[in-house]
Scaffold this motif. Sequence first.
Motif, PDB file in Angstrom:
ATOM      1  N   LEU A 157       0.849  -1.183   0.000  1.00  0.00           N
ATOM      2  CA  LEU A 157       0.000   0.000   0.000  1.00  0.00           C
ATOM      3  C   LEU A 157       0.889   1.239   0.000  1.00  0.00           C
ATOM      4  N   ASP A 158       0.330   2.370  -0.411  1.00  0.00           N
ATOM      5  CA  ASP A 158       1.143   3.575  -0.555  1.00  0.00           C
ATOM      6  C   ASP A 158       0.356   4.803  -0.112  1.00  0.00           C
ATOM      7  N   LEU A 159       0.767   5.401   0.989  1.00  0.00           N
ATOM      8  CA  LEU A 159       0.098   6.610   1.474  1.00  0.00           C
ATOM      9  C   LEU A 159       0.428   7.833   0.635  1.00  0.00           C
ATOM     10  N   SER A 160       1.529   7.804  -0.070  1.00  0.00           N
ATOM     11  CA  SER A 160       1.965   8.999  -0.794  1.00  0.00           C
ATOM     12  C   SER A 160       1.466   9.044  -2.233  1.00  0.00           C
ATOM     13  N   SER A 161       0.657   8.067  -2.627  1.00  0.00           N
ATOM     14  CA  SER A 161       0.188   8.054  -4.015  1.00  0.00           C
ATOM     15  C   SER A 161      -0.740   9.223  -4.298  1.00  0.00           C
ATOM     16  N   ASP A 162      -0.696   9.717  -5.519  1.00  0.00           N
ATOM     17  CA  ASP A 162      -1.589  10.793  -5.936  1.00  0.00           C
ATOM     18  C   ASP A 162      -3.001  10.251  -6.026  1.00  0.00           C
ATOM     19  N   SER A 163      -3.934  10.954  -5.417  1.00  0.00           N
ATOM     20  CA  SER A 163      -5.337  10.556  -5.458  1.00  0.00           C
ATOM     21  C   SER A 163      -6.187  11.766  -5.132  1.00  0.00           C
ATOM     22  N   SER A 164      -7.477  11.570  -5.097  1.00  0.00           N
ATOM     23  CA  SER A 164      -8.382  12.682  -4.795  1.00  0.00           C
ATOM     24  C   SER A 164      -8.192  13.191  -3.369  1.00  0.00           C
ATOM     25  N   GLU A 165      -7.654  12.367  -2.498  1.00  0.00           N
ATOM     26  CA  GLU A 165      -7.423  12.781  -1.110  1.00  0.00           C
ATOM     27  C   GLU A 165      -6.138  13.593  -0.970  1.00  0.00           C
ATOM     28  N   GLY A 166      -5.298  13.589  -1.976  1.00  0.00           N
ATOM     29  CA  GLY A 166      -4.027  14.311  -1.913  1.00  0.00           C
ATOM     30  C   GLY A 166      -2.957  13.487  -1.232  1.00  0.00           C
ATOM     31  N   LYS A 167      -1.746  13.988  -1.296  1.00  0.00           N
ATOM     32  CA  LYS A 167      -0.626  13.250  -0.710  1.00  0.00           C
ATOM     33  C   LYS A 167      -0.610  13.325   0.804  1.00  0.00           C
ATOM     34  N   GLY A 168      -0.987  14.433   1.385  1.00  0.00           N
ATOM     35  CA  GLY A 168      -0.988  14.543   2.838  1.00  0.00           C
ATOM     36  C   GLY A 168       0.397  14.809   3.402  1.00  0.00           C
ATOM     37  N   ASN A 169       0.425  15.116   4.686  1.00  0.00           N
ATOM     38  CA  ASN A 169       1.680  15.389   5.375  1.00  0.00           C
ATOM     39  C   ASN A 169       1.874  14.334   6.444  1.00  0.00           C
ATOM     40  N   TYR A 170       2.849  13.460   6.248  1.00  0.00           N
ATOM     41  CA  TYR A 170       3.096  12.373   7.178  1.00  0.00           C
ATOM     42  C   TYR A 170       4.464  12.504   7.846  1.00  0.00           C
ATOM     43  N   SER A 171       5.039  13.689   7.791  1.00  0.00           N
ATOM     44  CA  SER A 171       6.397  13.885   8.296  1.00  0.00           C
ATOM     45  C   SER A 171       6.502  13.658   9.801  1.00  0.00           C
ATOM     46  N   GLY A 172       5.428  13.838  10.547  1.00  0.00           N
ATOM     47  CA  GLY A 172       5.481  13.656  11.997  1.00  0.00           C
ATOM     48  C   GLY A 172       5.188  12.244  12.446  1.00  0.00           C
ATOM     49  N   LEU A 173       4.938  11.347  11.507  1.00  0.00           N
ATOM     50  CA  LEU A 173       4.570   9.982  11.854  1.00  0.00           C
ATOM     51  C   LEU A 173       5.743   9.025  11.683  1.00  0.00           C
ATOM     52  N   SER A 174       5.835   8.056  12.584  1.00  0.00           N
ATOM     53  CA  SER A 174       6.822   6.987  12.447  1.00  0.00           C
ATOM     54  C   SER A 174       6.154   5.856  11.690  1.00  0.00           C
ATOM     55  N   ILE A 175       6.531   5.685  10.420  1.00  0.00           N
ATOM     56  CA  ILE A 175       5.892   4.693   9.562  1.00  0.00           C
ATOM     57  C   ILE A 175       6.849   3.531   9.330  1.00  0.00           C
ATOM     58  N   LEU A 176       6.356   2.330   9.625  1.00  0.00           N
ATOM     59  CA  LEU A 176       7.129   1.114   9.423  1.00  0.00           C
ATOM     60  C   LEU A 176       6.412   0.268   8.388  1.00  0.00           C
ATOM     61  N   ASN A 177       7.061   0.007   7.265  1.00  0.00           N
ATOM     62  CA  ASN A 177       6.459  -0.851   6.237  1.00  0.00           C
ATOM     63  C   ASN A 177       6.570  -2.295   6.682  1.00  0.00           C
ATOM     64  N   THR A 178       5.451  -3.009   6.601  1.00  0.00           N
ATOM     65  CA  THR A 178       5.439  -4.417   6.989  1.00  0.00           C
ATOM     66  C   THR A 178       5.651  -5.268   5.754  1.00  0.00           C
ATOM     67  N   MET A 179       6.332  -6.379   5.923  1.00  0.00           N
ATOM     68  CA  MET A 179       6.688  -7.230   4.800  1.00  0.00           C
ATOM     69  C   MET A 179       5.571  -8.199   4.456  1.00  0.00           C
ATOM     70  N   LYS A 180       5.519  -8.554   3.210  1.00  0.00           N
ATOM     71  CA  LYS A 180       4.546  -9.544   2.734  1.00  0.00           C
ATOM     72  C   LYS A 180       4.981 -10.923   3.195  1.00  0.00           C
ATOM     73  N   TYR A 181       4.015 -11.691   3.653  1.00  0.00           N
ATOM     74  CA  TYR A 181       4.287 -13.054   4.080  1.00  0.00           C
ATOM     75  C   TYR A 181       3.418 -13.989   3.255  1.00  0.00           C
TER      76      TYR A 181
END
Length: 82
Positions: free
Chosen positions: A55-79
């Motif tokens: 999944l991608d929070l930064s993708s261009d969409s109608s909701e916009g990219k948003g500001n996630y600079s204050g969040l600690s984001i950890l990508n989880t691996m596919k199993y």
Amino acid sequence: MKVLIIEDNEIKTKECLSTLKPFQAECTVASNEREAKMIIKSCSDFDLVLLDMELDLSSDSSEGKGNYSGLSILNTMKYNGI
């Protein structure tokens, strides 16, 4: 600890919630990027964001990219074992 789980697979979501239970984490679940963006806009004080790596929070969409600079984001691996 406040955790946002962004995962589109129900089984993986349940596993994640089960793993975090002993830590008494306050978990919020979003099943897709759109839902996650709405949750973050309304409440961005999460200590950790667990993001399905497909999944991608930064993708261009109608909701916009948003500001996630204050969040600690950890990508989880596919199993593939599930």
